[in-house]
Design an enzyme around this catalytic site. Structure first.
Site, PDB file in Angstrom:
ATOM      1  N   GLU A  32       9.823  16.178  15.056  1.00 18.32           N
ATOM      2  CA  GLU A  32      10.240  16.144  13.670  1.00 18.32           C
ATOM      3  C   GLU A  32       9.476  17.249  12.932  1.00 18.32           C
ATOM      4  OE1 GLU A  32       9.034  12.593  11.667  1.00 18.32           O
ATOM      5  OE2 GLU A  32      11.025  12.321  10.846  1.00 18.32           O
TER       6      GLU A  32
ATOM      7  N   LYS B  21       0.855  -1.189   0.000  1.00 15.54           N
ATOM      8  CA  LYS B  21       0.000   0.000   0.000  1.00 15.54           C
ATOM      9  C   LYS B  21       0.891   1.239   0.000  1.00 15.54           C
ATOM     10  CE  LYS B  21      -1.766   2.893   2.777  1.00 15.54           C
ATOM     11  NZ  LYS B  21      -1.748   4.095   1.904  1.00 15.54           N
TER      12      LYS B  21
ATOM     13  N   GLY C  94       7.157   5.303   7.920  1.00 12.55           N
ATOM     14  CA  GLY C  94       6.243   6.424   8.068  1.00 12.55           C
ATOM     15  C   GLY C  94       6.415   7.057   9.429  1.00 12.55           C
TER      16      GLY C  94
ATOM     17  N   GLU D  42      -1.194   7.517  -0.102  1.00 10.72           N
ATOM     18  CA  GLU D  42      -2.256   8.098  -0.936  1.00 10.72           C
ATOM     19  C   GLU D  42      -1.795   9.393  -1.613  1.00 10.72           C
ATOM     20  OE1 GLU D  42      -2.204   7.477   2.233  1.00 10.72           O
ATOM     21  OE2 GLU D  42      -2.932   9.141   3.454  1.00 10.72           O
TER      22      GLU D  42
ATOM     23  N   GLY E  28       3.274   4.115  13.087  1.00  9.23           N
ATOM     24  CA  GLY E  28       4.070   2.914  13.389  1.00  9.23           C
ATOM     25  C   GLY E  28       3.592   2.234  14.656  1.00  9.23           C
TER      26      GLY E  28
ATOM     27  N   CYS F 127      13.386  11.633   6.762  1.00 10.62           N
ATOM     28  CA  CYS F 127      13.587  11.050   8.092  1.00 10.62           C
ATOM     29  C   CYS F 127      15.001  11.318   8.576  1.00 10.62           C
ATOM     30  CB  CYS F 127      13.296   9.563   8.051  1.00 10.62           C
ATOM     31  SG  CYS F 127      14.281   8.703   6.827  1.00 10.62           S
TER      32      CYS F 127
ATOM     33  N   GLU G 202      10.363   1.640  10.146  1.00 11.92           N
ATOM     34  CA  GLU G 202      11.328   2.732   9.925  1.00 11.92           C
ATOM     35  C   GLU G 202      10.551   4.018  10.160  1.00 11.92           C
ATOM     36  OE1 GLU G 202      14.457   2.466   9.417  1.00 11.92           O
ATOM     37  OE2 GLU G 202      14.585   0.331   9.001  1.00 11.92           O
TER      38      GLU G 202
HETATM   39  P1  NAD Z   1       2.357   8.339   7.719  1.00 15.48           P
HETATM   40  O1  NAD Z   1       2.708   7.562   8.914  1.00 15.48           O
HETATM   41  O2  NAD Z   1       1.280   9.338   7.826  1.00 15.48           O
HETATM   42  O3  NAD Z   1       1.908   7.376   6.525  1.00 15.48           O
HETATM   43  C1  NAD Z   1       2.735   6.340   6.055  1.00 15.48           C
HETATM   44  C2  NAD Z   1       1.889   5.274   5.397  1.00 15.48           C
HETATM   45  O4  NAD Z   1       1.052   4.668   6.382  1.00 15.48           O
HETATM   46  C3  NAD Z   1       0.950   5.789   4.319  1.00 15.48           C
HETATM   47  O5  NAD Z   1       0.902   4.844   3.280  1.00 15.48           O
HETATM   48  C4  NAD Z   1      -0.379   5.869   5.034  1.00 15.48           C
HETATM   49  O6  NAD Z   1      -1.495   5.783   4.188  1.00 15.48           O
HETATM   50  C5  NAD Z   1      -0.301   4.655   5.936  1.00 15.48           C
HETATM   51  N1  NAD Z   1      -1.181   4.677   7.097  1.00 15.48           N
HETATM   52  C6  NAD Z   1      -1.745   5.752   7.707  1.00 15.48           C
HETATM   53  N2  NAD Z   1      -2.493   5.343   8.754  1.00 15.48           N
HETATM   54  C7  NAD Z   1      -2.385   4.000   8.824  1.00 15.48           C
HETATM   55  C8  NAD Z   1      -2.924   3.006   9.695  1.00 15.48           C
HETATM   56  N3  NAD Z   1      -3.694   3.313  10.720  1.00 15.48           N
HETATM   57  N4  NAD Z   1      -2.599   1.710   9.474  1.00 15.48           N
HETATM   58  C9  NAD Z   1      -1.778   1.368   8.455  1.00 15.48           C
HETATM   59  N5  NAD Z   1      -1.266   2.264   7.586  1.00 15.48           N
HETATM   60  C10 NAD Z   1      -1.547   3.566   7.767  1.00 15.48           C
HETATM   61  O7  NAD Z   1       3.740   8.970   7.232  1.00 15.48           O
HETATM   62  P2  NAD Z   1       3.968   9.963   6.034  1.00 15.48           P
HETATM   63  O8  NAD Z   1       3.398  11.278   6.457  1.00 15.48           O
HETATM   64  O9  NAD Z   1       3.545   9.371   4.759  1.00 15.48           O
HETATM   65  O10 NAD Z   1       5.578  10.044   6.008  1.00 15.48           O
HETATM   66  C11 NAD Z   1       6.278  10.883   6.828  1.00 15.48           C
HETATM   67  C12 NAD Z   1       6.851  10.131   8.016  1.00 15.48           C
HETATM   68  O11 NAD Z   1       7.623   9.020   7.582  1.00 15.48           O
HETATM   69  C13 NAD Z   1       7.818  10.962   8.825  1.00 15.48           C
HETATM   70  O12 NAD Z   1       7.568  10.830  10.194  1.00 15.48           O
HETATM   71  C14 NAD Z   1       9.187  10.385   8.475  1.00 15.48           C
HETATM   72  O13 NAD Z   1      10.178  10.563   9.403  1.00 15.48           O
HETATM   73  C15 NAD Z   1       8.865   8.980   8.264  1.00 15.48           C
HETATM   74  N6  NAD Z   1       9.914   8.378   7.430  1.00 15.48           N
HETATM   75  C16 NAD Z   1      10.810   7.515   8.001  1.00 15.48           C
HETATM   76  C17 NAD Z   1      11.829   6.955   7.239  1.00 15.48           C
HETATM   77  C18 NAD Z   1      12.803   5.994   7.838  1.00 15.48           C
HETATM   78  O14 NAD Z   1      13.387   5.223   7.079  1.00 15.48           O
HETATM   79  N7  NAD Z   1      13.014   5.972   9.127  1.00 15.48           N
HETATM   80  C19 NAD Z   1      11.907   7.251   5.897  1.00 15.48           C
HETATM   81  C20 NAD Z   1      10.993   8.137   5.348  1.00 15.48           C
HETATM   82  C21 NAD Z   1       9.985   8.676   6.125  1.00 15.48           C
END
Ligand code: NAD
Length: 506
Positions: A400, A191, A244, A194, A249, A300, A266
């Site tokens: 962050e 997935k 994410g 979006e 997470g 990140c 991650e």
């Molecule tokens: P997010 O957590 O909002 O979303 C990430 C993904 O999770 C999306 O596909 C989203 O649709 C999905 N999602 C949302 N709610 C969910 C749920 N309840 N259950 C399952 N899936 C769900 O993150 P984002 O805004 O897309 O990305 C930014 C974040 O990602 C930042 O905090 C960043 O630090 C982190 N990030 C970490 C790394 C790493 O490797 N450590 C790399 C890139 C980004």
């Protein structure tokens, strides 16, 4: 604003929206209820993609397809050599198709086109590295258990893997996960975010061309609820790998606990760069500037928090401010742009909220500190921003920010620098700048972070494992440890003689 480098928008663009559909069992599919969602470019305001909006029915179908493919064995039980051959073909196809993929990645995410091109074509190397691991994956043997015993430890694919990815590096992060899961022999349900669904869908065509059997990779487009959440809790999914936010997470780990599936996370970071007075300040200033503005700071690994020895703090800040004025902010489709648009209006407001709260708390804006208009573009852009006088208790120093905003803190002793660096709930990456190797090594050994850079920032290689400590995550990606996340360990104890006495006497 006058003293910054702004790249104005070019000619109007008229890209037709990319039509995104689910990829389930090797077939393109719309949602059963016909629902769709649009992604509007954060820089250009046009509809970039119109996507099927997945629900429970599509997610269930994709998981069933992945399960059936795994059990059928056409991928999970073939040789490493055969898997490697497919992964290598995918790598070639990614390179051949990098241009259209990079353009859509830029329009969906706001990142500069030159960077998007580098990420998409550079991701091919992750696929090639994973191919090499597919051939060298092996377990262990024990030949010292006695004359009648031989022990073998097998590594087997973990099974069906749910892959949930964010918007900031859509194709790169997918490629930190998917080829490694495939190298291990797993099947997958993906997935994508979006906000940036298209390149994940485009990859499916390449996987099919490369000869990956139907059902091994399935993609469901849509939102966290219901698609991501259902993948996380589903009993037929053996593992979830997620990149994410820390908040999501945590919810994935909670959902996964129902079936005790494996979880790899991650998450976020609040990555310190510690700069000692004896550092090469010119190099440090350049790396700090790169570290905070790369990908609009939506990274990140953003080096969003620098901790500078007090005696050189004013000098370093002046250098960073001078360099910041030269960084090309603006139209992401312009080849010279280095920093593009912010992902959404809501995120832009969040970034600005951190800056304004810091100012209220007594911090000083040395540069920027607000939104900016890029001539010729309707989108959302934030100024390069340097905030000094930040203290460890301010939200801008702890959270962050995920924007082009640098926080500057100061220290007097190595002890104080290490305490400040570790004063965070995150532990993703950290940097140290000093000409003294002992200072660098002491810092590297005592800082709580999964990756430490000395006299550099954000260098990465497929061979070098990546991941976070504390609330930055669980597990590791890329490198040989990245493959290990996707295997189960099985012990086989073999009796090879009849020397053992029977348990039943007489
Ligand atoms: P997010 O957590 O909002 O979303 C990430 C993904 O999770 C999306 O596909 C989203 O649709 C999905 N999602 C949302 N709610 C969910 C749920 N309840 N259950 C399952 N899936 C769900 O993150 P984002 O805004 O897309 O990305 C930014 C974040 O990602 C930042 O905090 C960043 O630090 C982190 N990030 C970490 C790394 C790493 O490797 N450590 C790399 C890139 C980004």
């Amino acid at each position: 604003m006058q003293d910054m480098t702004i790249i104005a928008g070019g000619a109007a663009i008229s890209d037709a929206p990319h039509i995104g559909r689910h990829w389930i069992g090797g077939v393109w599919a719309d949602s059963a209820d016909g629902a769709t969602f649009d992604r509007v470019s954060p820089s250009h305001g046009i509809v970039v993609s119109r996507n099927a909006r997945g629900g429970a029915a599509e997610t269930e179908a994709a998981i069933a397809a992945a399960r059936a493919a795994f059990e059928a064995g056409a991928w999970s039980r073939i040789s490493g050599k055969a898997r490697a051959a497919v992964l290598l073909r995918v790598a070639d196809l990614i390179e051949a198709n990098a241009e259209p993929m990079a353009r859509i990645e830029t329009l969906e995410s706001g990142k500069p086109i030159a960077q998007a091109r580098g990420e998409v074509s550079g991701a091919a190397d992750l696929w090639r590295y994973a191919a090499s691991l597919a051939r060298s994956l092996h377990g262990d043997s024990h030949n010292t258990l006695g004359p009648d015993m031989l022990g073998v430890v097998l590594k087997e694919p973990v099974g069906v893997v749910g892959v949930i990815t964010p918007w900031n590096f859509p194709f790169w992060i997918l490629s930190q996960k998917l080829p490694f899961a495939l190298a291990a022999g797993c099947t997958c349900v993906i997935k994508p975010s979006e906000m940036t669904p298209s390149t994940t869908g485009m990859l499916c065509d390449l996987l099919a061309q490369a000869g990956l059997p139907a059902g091994v990779v399935n993609v469901v487009l849509g939102f966290g609820e219901p698609v991501g959440a259902l993948i996380a809790r589903h009993p037929q999914v053996d593992m979830v790998t997620f990149t994410g936010s820390t908040a999501v997470g945590r919810s994935i780990a909670a959902a996964a606990s129902g079936t005790l599936k494996k979880v790899a996370l991650e998450l976020g970071g609040k990555n310190p760069q510690v700069i000692f007075a004896d550092a090469d300040l010119a190099s440090a200033a350049d790396a700090v500037t790169f570290g905070v503005y790369f990908n609009q700071g939506e990274c990140c690994n953003s080096g969003s928090r620098i901790i500078v020895e007090e005696s050189v703090a004013a000098d370093l800040v002046a250098r960073v401010v001078a360099l910041s004025r030269k960084v090309a902010f603006g139209d992401p489709l312009n080849e010279t742009t280095q920093v593009g648009a912010i992902i959404s209006a809501a995120h832009q407001a969040k970034i600005d909220g951190y800056v304004q709260a810091a100012v209220q708390a007594g911090a000083v804006v040395e540069l920027g500190g607000g939104e900016m208009q890029v001539p010729g573009l309707p989108g959302k852009f934030y100024q390069p921003t340097v905030v000094s006088g930040v203290t460890a208790d301010m939200a801008i120093a702890r959270d962050e920010v995920f924007g082009p905003v640098l926080s500057v803190l100061t220290f007097r002793t190595l002890e104080e620098a290490i305490t400040l660096a570790n004063d965070a709930s995150y532990g993703l990456s950290a940097g140290v700048w000093s000409e003294n190797v002992h200072t660098c090594l002491e810092f590297a050994r005592r800082v709580q972070a999964g990756t430490i850079w000395t006299n550099t920032w954000m260098d990465g290689f497929p061979e070098m494992t990546f991941g976070g400590m504390k609330q930055s995550g669980l597990g590791r990606e890329i490198g040989p440890y990245g493959l290990d996340e996707f295997v189960e360990i099985k012990t086989v104890a073999m009796r090879i003689g009849r020397t053992r006495a029977n348990w039943v006497r007489g």
